[in-house]
Design a protein around this motif. Structure first.
Motif, PDB file in Angstrom:
ATOM      1  N   MET A   1      35.188 -21.551 -22.046  1.00 29.06           N
ATOM      2  CA  MET A   1      36.236 -20.793 -21.382  1.00 29.06           C
ATOM      3  C   MET A   1      36.061 -20.818 -19.860  1.00 29.06           C
ATOM      4  SD  MET A   1      38.974 -19.038 -21.428  1.00 29.06           S
ATOM      5  CE  MET A   1      39.274 -18.603 -23.128  1.00 29.06           C
ATOM      6  N   ASP A   2      34.839 -20.726 -19.397  1.00 26.02           N
ATOM      7  CA  ASP A   2      34.597 -20.759 -17.947  1.00 26.02           C
ATOM      8  C   ASP A   2      35.091 -22.064 -17.342  1.00 26.02           C
ATOM      9  OD1 ASP A   2      33.499 -18.259 -18.013  1.00 26.02           O
ATOM     10  OD2 ASP A   2      31.419 -18.951 -18.098  1.00 26.02           O
ATOM     11  N   ARG A   3      34.826 -23.181 -18.025  1.00 22.40           N
ATOM     12  CA  ARG A   3      35.290 -24.473 -17.505  1.00 22.40           C
ATOM     13  C   ARG A   3      36.814 -24.541 -17.519  1.00 22.40           C
ATOM     14  NH1 ARG A   3      30.986 -26.256 -20.792  1.00 22.40           N
ATOM     15  NH2 ARG A   3      32.441 -26.946 -22.412  1.00 22.40           N
ATOM     16  N   ALA A   4      37.406 -23.982 -18.563  1.00 23.01           N
ATOM     17  CA  ALA A   4      38.865 -23.985 -18.654  1.00 23.01           C
ATOM     18  C   ALA A   4      39.483 -23.137 -17.543  1.00 23.01           C
ATOM     19  CB  ALA A   4      39.302 -23.471 -20.014  1.00 23.01           C
ATOM     20  N   VAL A   5      38.901 -21.983 -17.286  1.00 16.18           N
ATOM     21  CA  VAL A   5      39.422 -21.110 -16.229  1.00 16.18           C
ATOM     22  C   VAL A   5      39.313 -21.795 -14.878  1.00 16.18           C
ATOM     23  CG1 VAL A   5      39.027 -18.946 -14.979  1.00 16.18           C
ATOM     24  CG2 VAL A   5      39.029 -18.961 -17.477  1.00 16.18           C
ATOM     25  N   HIS A   6      38.231 -22.498 -14.663  1.00 15.08           N
ATOM     26  CA  HIS A   6      38.066 -23.248 -13.412  1.00 15.08           C
ATOM     27  C   HIS A   6      39.194 -24.280 -13.259  1.00 15.08           C
ATOM     28  CE1 HIS A   6      36.138 -25.261 -10.059  1.00 15.08           C
ATOM     29  NE2 HIS A   6      36.244 -26.407 -10.703  1.00 15.08           N
ATOM     30  N   ARG A   7      39.493 -24.992 -14.329  1.00 16.59           N
ATOM     31  CA  ARG A   7      40.572 -25.983 -14.298  1.00 16.59           C
ATOM     32  C   ARG A   7      41.932 -25.314 -14.074  1.00 16.59           C
ATOM     33  NH1 ARG A   7      40.398 -30.467 -17.406  1.00 16.59           N
ATOM     34  NH2 ARG A   7      42.562 -30.756 -16.717  1.00 16.59           N
ATOM     35  N   LEU A   8      42.140 -24.189 -14.739  1.00 13.14           N
ATOM     36  CA  LEU A   8      43.415 -23.479 -14.603  1.00 13.14           C
ATOM     37  C   LEU A   8      43.638 -23.035 -13.165  1.00 13.14           C
ATOM     38  CD1 LEU A   8      43.280 -21.328 -17.866  1.00 13.14           C
ATOM     39  CD2 LEU A   8      44.894 -23.177 -17.391  1.00 13.14           C
ATOM     40  N   ASN A   9      42.607 -22.578 -12.520  1.00  6.89           N
ATOM     41  CA  ASN A   9      42.728 -22.175 -11.114  1.00  6.89           C
ATOM     42  C   ASN A   9      43.052 -23.359 -10.204  1.00  6.89           C
ATOM     43  OD1 ASN A   9      42.289 -19.263 -10.622  1.00  6.89           O
ATOM     44  ND2 ASN A   9      40.372 -19.598 -11.728  1.00  6.89           N
ATOM     45  N   GLN A  10      42.647 -24.541 -10.631  1.00 12.83           N
ATOM     46  CA  GLN A  10      42.934 -25.737  -9.837  1.00 12.83           C
ATOM     47  C   GLN A  10      44.396 -26.168  -9.940  1.00 12.83           C
ATOM     48  OE1 GLN A  10      39.956 -28.427 -11.484  1.00 12.83           O
ATOM     49  NE2 GLN A  10      38.763 -28.308  -9.585  1.00 12.83           N
ATOM     50  N   VAL A  11      45.022 -25.953 -11.086  1.00  8.87           N
ATOM     51  CA  VAL A  11      46.382 -26.474 -11.297  1.00  8.87           C
ATOM     52  C   VAL A  11      47.464 -25.415 -11.095  1.00  8.87           C
ATOM     53  CG1 VAL A  11      45.515 -28.211 -12.896  1.00  8.87           C
ATOM     54  CG2 VAL A  11      46.383 -26.041 -13.801  1.00  8.87           C
ATOM     55  N   LEU A  12      47.089 -24.147 -10.981  1.00  7.42           N
ATOM     56  CA  LEU A  12      48.075 -23.083 -10.842  1.00  7.42           C
ATOM     57  C   LEU A  12      48.023 -22.444  -9.463  1.00  7.42           C
ATOM     58  CD1 LEU A  12      47.700 -21.337 -14.321  1.00  7.42           C
ATOM     59  CD2 LEU A  12      49.571 -22.791 -13.566  1.00  7.42           C
ATOM     60  N   PRO A  13      49.117 -21.813  -9.036  1.00  7.38           N
ATOM     61  CA  PRO A  13      49.129 -21.149  -7.733  1.00  7.38           C
ATOM     62  C   PRO A  13      48.161 -19.974  -7.691  1.00  7.38           C
ATOM     63  CG  PRO A  13      51.360 -21.423  -8.609  1.00  7.38           C
ATOM     64  CD  PRO A  13      50.417 -21.746  -9.723  1.00  7.38           C
ATOM     65  N   ALA A  14      47.940 -19.480  -6.485  1.00 12.33           N
ATOM     66  CA  ALA A  14      47.072 -18.309  -6.323  1.00 12.33           C
ATOM     67  C   ALA A  14      47.656 -17.123  -7.083  1.00 12.33           C
ATOM     68  CB  ALA A  14      46.945 -17.974  -4.833  1.00 12.33           C
ATOM     69  N   ASN A  15      46.787 -16.320  -7.653  1.00 12.88           N
ATOM     70  CA  ASN A  15      47.164 -15.115  -8.397  1.00 12.88           C
ATOM     71  C   ASN A  15      47.892 -15.410  -9.710  1.00 12.88           C
ATOM     72  OD1 ASN A  15      46.166 -13.464  -6.251  1.00 12.88           O
ATOM     73  ND2 ASN A  15      48.097 -13.803  -5.155  1.00 12.88           N
ATOM     74  N   ALA A  16      47.844 -16.652 -10.156  1.00 15.14           N
ATOM     75  CA  ALA A  16      48.516 -17.004 -11.411  1.00 15.14           C
ATOM     76  C   ALA A  16      47.553 -17.025 -12.588  1.00 15.14           C
ATOM     77  CB  ALA A  16      49.199 -18.356 -11.281  1.00 15.14           C
ATOM     78  N   VAL A  17      46.267 -16.834 -12.340  1.00 14.19           N
ATOM     79  CA  VAL A  17      45.257 -16.781 -13.405  1.00 14.19           C
ATOM     80  C   VAL A  17      44.603 -15.409 -13.362  1.00 14.19           C
ATOM     81  CG1 VAL A  17      43.170 -17.809 -14.365  1.00 14.19           C
ATOM     82  CG2 VAL A  17      44.848 -19.257 -13.198  1.00 14.19           C
TER      83      VAL A  17
END
Length: 483
Positions: A1-17
């Motif tokens: 999950m930590d790796r996934a969250v890191h990836r999600l923060n890379q592809v989504l705008p700020a405050n979207a995760v």
């Protein structure tokens, strides 16, 4: 999950995760608050491309995901996974295209139902599906649940007003189902997807059918001594060959709640009220309306009001539209159920519900689409009292059994979700369920798309009879050429 969250923060705008525990609790349930699960992470995409990236990341890390619109569902269909990702489409609220010449519009899934009508009302058009929550529910959620509404008697459900969908499948592929025309060749994958409760993929674009406003609309409110009298009037109206746009019924307890909430001014002392609406050509409406009024009076209506203008029409509908929320005025907690019975069984089933309420001491308020037998019993309880929740759930379950005993269904428009999974085996055979599961597995072989919903057992795709290893499930199901 930590790796996934890191990836999600890379592809989504700020405050979207969202990962903050307190913020996550905002999304722990839908409109059925008795089921609560805190998601591991919430994401708020703004585009279809971002949804595709999110799903690809979930597939890569084998994480379950659930799509959520406005969260107004009443079956736990948008209940998140504690170890998964909740994809909230609330920021995808653009109306992308309005094509009045072809009577259609293209919208994103987060667009509010009523906003579609507002966008085209000045040109004499509207979007027909009208759930009671239409001021806040999203079109994407309507697609997931195949929502209906008060006017479904004449105009049908969401599925009758959707022409095409853009969908992100569970492996992150973008596919088109249906199209701009009202009929598409090949398998009806559009029909399979609508009402699948988010188990086949995530909708990112919706082509909706627009309808012209009718020439004339007439609305009637009739007060009856009892639900039996009101039910007899409904049967007489339908038997006469008249198809109203809507026939809604409320019993005394739901009327009490609505009066406290919105002061709707329904007839004093009514054991039940009917709201009947007719629309269409002016001459036709005038003729059939006289007949409807006659049937109401002949079957015991002691007061009949006819809306003289749009303001009076809105006042008549105000009580019915607010009924679900209004029950909070007379009970701290309640379960909203959704079952279907034949119209001819209305009187008997309502009597059985009243008997069940008297035997258990659990109050039940009834609000429903009387024209097509879609019941919405509200089971009232106080969750702070020991055993009250369990007793209310038992009464709710018995009502579902009553619907099945009378040849009905466990849901008309709210879906199965997490709430009614346990009743699926009573309505369908094992072969039925396995056939449904083959369709689900064709779209989601890894079982990560809204897992745990609709089906009563953990039927994994690998357990489906006849699966050939090494063959893509879309190919095996004969669906690959449709994408």
């Amino acid at each position: 999950m930590d790796r996934a969250v890191h990836r999600l923060n890379q592809v989504l705008p700020a405050n979207a995760v969202i990962t903050d525990p307190q913020q996550l609790r905002t999304y722990e349930c839908d409109g059925l608050a008795s089921y609560r699960v805190t998601p591991a992470v919430v994401v708020l995409p703004e585009t279809a491309e971002q949804v595709q990236e999110i799903v690809r990341i979930c597939a890569e890390h084998e994480l379950p995901f659930v799509a959520r619109g406005s969260g107004t569902g009443l079956s736990g269909g948008a209940l998140p996974s504690s170890d998964g990702v909740l994809i909230v489409t609330a920021r995808m609220r653009r109306i992308l295209e309005i094509d009045l010449a072809n009577e259609r519009a293209v919208v994103e899934p987060g667009v509010i139902n009523l906003d579609v009508t507002k966008a085209v009302a000045a040109d004499g058009y509207y979007f027909a599906p009208d759930p009671s929550s239409q001021q806040v529910c999203s079109v994407g959620g309507n697609v997931a649940e195949n929502s209906g509404g008060a006017h479904c008697l004449k105009y049908g459900f969401t599925t009758h007003h959707i022409l095409g969908l853009e969908v992100v499948t569970a492996d992150g592929e973008v596919v088109e189902l249906g199209g701009p025309a009202r009929e598409a060749p090949g398998y009806d994958l559009l029909g399979a997807f609508i009402g699948s409760e988010g188990t086949l993929g995530v909708v990112t674009k919706i082509t909706v059918r627009l309808m012209r406003k009718p020439e004339s609309v007439q609305t009637l409110l009739a007060g009856f001594p009892s639900t039996d009298d009101a039910g007899a009037a409904v049967s007489a109206i339908i038997a006469s060959g008249v198809t109203p746009a809507a026939i809604e019924m409320m019993d005394a307890l739901s009327i009490e709640a609505a009066e406290q909430a919105v002061q709707c001014g329904y007839p004093d002392g009514a054991g039940a009220v009917l709201v009947v609406e007719l629309d269409g050509p002016e001459a036709e409406v005038a003729h059939t309306f006289t007949e409807v009024e006659r049937h109401c009076r002949e079957h015991g209506a002691f007061e009949v009001r006819v809306a003289a203008d749009e303001t009076e029409r809105a006042n008549i509908w105000k009580g019915r539209k607010s009924a679900f929320a209004a029950v909070g005025r007379i009970s701290p907690d309640y379960i909203v159920q959704d079952g279907v019975i034949p119209r001819t069984a209305l009187s008997e089933v309502l009597s059985r519900i009243a008997q069940l309420s008297a035997e258990t001491g659990v109050r039940v308020a009834n609000v429903f689409h009387a024209g097509d037998g879609n019941l919405h019993p509200l089971v009232l309880f106080d969750g702070s009292q020991p055993g009250a929740t369990e007793q209310a759930e038992a009464v709710s379950g018995r009502i579902m059994e009553l619907c099945l005993e009378h040849g009905g269904s466990i849901t008309g428009e709210h879906g199965v979700g997490a709430d009614k999974v346990k009743y699926m085996g009573r309505m369908f055979t094992e072969d039925d369920l396995d056939t449904m599961q083959r369709v689900r597995c064709a779209f989601d072989p890894a079982g990560i798309c809204n897992p745990g919903k609709v089906f009563p057992t953990p039927r994994l795709c690998g357990e489906v009879p006849g699966r050939r290893h090494g063959v893509h499930p879309l190919v095996e199901a004969g669906l690959a050429d449709q994408f």
